[in-house]
Design a protein around this motif. Structure first.
Motif, PDB file in Angstrom:
ATOM      1  N   SER A 225       4.529 -24.288 -27.414  1.00 52.69           N
ATOM      2  CA  SER A 225       5.926 -23.888 -27.541  1.00 52.69           C
ATOM      3  C   SER A 225       6.083 -22.553 -26.831  1.00 52.69           C
ATOM      4  O   SER A 225       5.096 -21.893 -26.500  1.00 52.69           O
ATOM      5  CB  SER A 225       6.337 -23.769 -29.018  1.00 52.69           C
ATOM      6  OG  SER A 225       5.516 -22.845 -29.700  1.00 52.69           O
ATOM      7  N   ARG A 226       7.305 -22.183 -26.572  1.00 52.66           N
ATOM      8  CA  ARG A 226       7.536 -20.894 -25.925  1.00 52.66           C
ATOM      9  C   ARG A 226       8.769 -20.239 -26.531  1.00 52.66           C
ATOM     10  O   ARG A 226       9.663 -20.891 -27.052  1.00 52.66           O
ATOM     11  CB  ARG A 226       7.707 -21.047 -24.411  1.00 52.66           C
ATOM     12  CG  ARG A 226       8.959 -21.763 -23.958  1.00 52.66           C
ATOM     13  CD  ARG A 226       8.960 -21.949 -22.444  1.00 52.66           C
ATOM     14  NE  ARG A 226      10.131 -22.667 -21.972  1.00 52.66           N
ATOM     15  CZ  ARG A 226      11.252 -22.087 -21.561  1.00 52.66           C
ATOM     16  NH1 ARG A 226      11.351 -20.763 -21.564  1.00 52.66           N
ATOM     17  NH2 ARG A 226      12.263 -22.798 -21.130  1.00 52.66           N
ATOM     18  N   PHE A 227       8.759 -18.922 -26.470  1.00 50.37           N
ATOM     19  CA  PHE A 227       9.881 -18.158 -26.990  1.00 50.37           C
ATOM     20  C   PHE A 227      10.970 -18.003 -25.928  1.00 50.37           C
ATOM     21  O   PHE A 227      10.680 -17.929 -24.731  1.00 50.37           O
ATOM     22  CB  PHE A 227       9.417 -16.748 -27.409  1.00 50.37           C
ATOM     23  CG  PHE A 227       8.422 -16.752 -28.529  1.00 50.37           C
ATOM     24  CD1 PHE A 227       8.786 -17.188 -29.792  1.00 50.37           C
ATOM     25  CD2 PHE A 227       7.126 -16.304 -28.331  1.00 50.37           C
ATOM     26  CE1 PHE A 227       7.886 -17.186 -30.840  1.00 50.37           C
ATOM     27  CE2 PHE A 227       6.207 -16.292 -29.370  1.00 50.37           C
ATOM     28  CZ  PHE A 227       6.587 -16.736 -30.623  1.00 50.37           C
ATOM     29  N   VAL A 234      16.843 -10.576 -30.488  1.00 53.38           N
ATOM     30  CA  VAL A 234      18.002 -10.305 -31.351  1.00 53.38           C
ATOM     31  C   VAL A 234      17.823 -10.893 -32.749  1.00 53.38           C
ATOM     32  O   VAL A 234      18.090 -10.254 -33.758  1.00 53.38           O
ATOM     33  CB  VAL A 234      19.289 -10.893 -30.704  1.00 53.38           C
ATOM     34  CG1 VAL A 234      20.481 -10.717 -31.642  1.00 53.38           C
ATOM     35  CG2 VAL A 234      19.540 -10.231 -29.371  1.00 53.38           C
ATOM     36  N   ASN A 235      17.316 -12.144 -32.832  1.00 54.31           N
ATOM     37  CA  ASN A 235      17.316 -12.880 -34.093  1.00 54.31           C
ATOM     38  C   ASN A 235      15.935 -13.115 -34.705  1.00 54.31           C
ATOM     39  O   ASN A 235      15.845 -13.634 -35.802  1.00 54.31           O
ATOM     40  CB  ASN A 235      17.994 -14.234 -33.902  1.00 54.31           C
ATOM     41  CG  ASN A 235      19.478 -14.092 -33.597  1.00 54.31           C
ATOM     42  OD1 ASN A 235      20.162 -13.341 -34.261  1.00 54.31           O
ATOM     43  ND2 ASN A 235      19.941 -14.804 -32.601  1.00 54.31           N
ATOM     44  N   GLY A 236      14.856 -12.773 -33.978  1.00 55.18           N
ATOM     45  CA  GLY A 236      13.517 -13.077 -34.472  1.00 55.18           C
ATOM     46  C   GLY A 236      13.167 -14.537 -34.285  1.00 55.18           C
ATOM     47  O   GLY A 236      13.887 -15.297 -33.619  1.00 55.18           O
ATOM     48  N   VAL A 237      12.062 -14.968 -34.898  1.00 58.09           N
ATOM     49  CA  VAL A 237      11.582 -16.327 -34.656  1.00 58.09           C
ATOM     50  C   VAL A 237      12.102 -17.330 -35.664  1.00 58.09           C
ATOM     51  O   VAL A 237      11.911 -18.533 -35.499  1.00 58.09           O
ATOM     52  CB  VAL A 237      10.041 -16.372 -34.638  1.00 58.09           C
ATOM     53  CG1 VAL A 237       9.494 -15.517 -33.514  1.00 58.09           C
ATOM     54  CG2 VAL A 237       9.462 -15.954 -35.974  1.00 58.09           C
ATOM     55  N   LEU A 238      12.730 -16.872 -36.747  1.00 58.27           N
ATOM     56  CA  LEU A 238      13.308 -17.798 -37.709  1.00 58.27           C
ATOM     57  C   LEU A 238      14.755 -18.058 -37.360  1.00 58.27           C
ATOM     58  O   LEU A 238      15.486 -17.155 -36.965  1.00 58.27           O
ATOM     59  CB  LEU A 238      13.231 -17.239 -39.125  1.00 58.27           C
ATOM     60  CG  LEU A 238      11.821 -16.953 -39.663  1.00 58.27           C
ATOM     61  CD1 LEU A 238      11.908 -16.382 -41.077  1.00 58.27           C
ATOM     62  CD2 LEU A 238      10.964 -18.212 -39.658  1.00 58.27           C
ATOM     63  N   GLY A 239      15.166 -19.313 -37.504  1.00 54.09           N
ATOM     64  CA  GLY A 239      16.556 -19.630 -37.191  1.00 54.09           C
ATOM     65  C   GLY A 239      16.873 -21.064 -37.522  1.00 54.09           C
ATOM     66  O   GLY A 239      16.011 -21.932 -37.467  1.00 54.09           O
ATOM     67  N   THR A 240      18.101 -21.338 -37.860  1.00 54.59           N
ATOM     68  CA  THR A 240      18.536 -22.696 -38.198  1.00 54.59           C
ATOM     69  C   THR A 240      19.521 -23.267 -37.183  1.00 54.59           C
ATOM     70  O   THR A 240      20.076 -24.328 -37.387  1.00 54.59           O
ATOM     71  CB  THR A 240      19.180 -22.722 -39.599  1.00 54.59           C
ATOM     72  OG1 THR A 240      20.291 -21.801 -39.610  1.00 54.59           O
ATOM     73  CG2 THR A 240      18.168 -22.305 -40.657  1.00 54.59           C
TER      74      THR A 240
END
Length: 241
Positions: A225-227, A234-240
């Protein structure tokens, strides 16, 4: 090392066409999904459990193409507070089928319970504070997951089957530490299905994960995977989203 294929990657292809495509590119092993989150396009688990001739035909189609079965995959949430028992039936049928097919590994998730006995949805705790997180984790581990897994581990041992647990978000086992916690509690019949893509998006280094799990890796999936740096910044690695 042998290169394998999770056959759901070719889920739209009929069984033998899928095997032909896999063999044509040098795949040596195949991993079949049996249900849970998969529609199980290449296995009718009930038919194979009931009919020895059907199992022989199934195995023959794989072996005549020079391949073997590396694992069966029963990914789903067997600890779900509402549908967990249905998923658990898939897991247990998969263990039985693996034993009959002489397949030594079943890949699956740890499962994730609700946050308490009245919850209708799983609850993934990702921090150690506020204090209620520890109440939730104590319930999930000690009242739900460990009793379940001790029983499942005993079934696996009796059938000659080991479990490769995929460390995944929204699961009770999601990193090396939690995998080793489960393994220590129920025994070495439980190990990891190391899919590097999941530790990567959570910020771990899969090479370090592999070192930490030395001797405890039962299966490997090869994904990455890649960021998106402008989003993570802005939002970090957690997100919905």
């Amino acid at each position: 090392m042998k290169i394998g294929l999770v056959t759901d990657s070719l889920s739209a292809e009929p069984f033998e066409d899928m095997l032909d495509q896999a063999a044509s590119v040098g795949v040596e092993q195949v991993e079949f999904a049996t249900g849970g989150w998969s529609e199980s396009p290449h296995i009718d688990i009930d038919s194979l459990l009931a009919d020895a001739n059907a199992r022989d035909r199934f195995l023959g189609a794989v072996t005549e193409r020079g391949m073997t079965i590396s694992a069966l995959n029963a990914n789903g949430n067997q600890l779900h507070p509402v549908i967990g028992k249905q998923v658990d039936q898939v897991v247990r049928k998969t263990v039985e089928l693996a034993s009959l097919l002489k397949v030594s590994t079943v890949v699956l998730m740890s499962g994730l319970p609700g946050g308490g006995p009245q919850d209708l949805n799983p609850n993934w705790v990702t921090t150690s504070w506020p204090p209620e997180t520890q109440t939730i984790l104590n319930y999930q581990w000690n009242e739900v997951a460990l009793p379940y897994w001790r029983d499942l581990a005993a079934l696996g041992r009796s059938k000659g089957v080991q479990f490769a647990v995929e460390m995944h978000g929204t699961q009770l086992v999601y990193n090396a530490e939690t995998l080793l916690r489960l393994r220590e509690a129920v025994g070495d019949v439980v190990g990891a299905n190391l899919d590097p893509s999941h530790p990567m998006w959570m910020g771990a280094d899969p090479r370090m994960v592999a070192r930490a799990l030395s001797g405890a890796i039962h299966n490997v999936h090869a994904k990455d995977s890649r960021f998106q740096p402008h989003i993570v910044a802005v939002n970090g690695v957690l997100g919905t989203q």
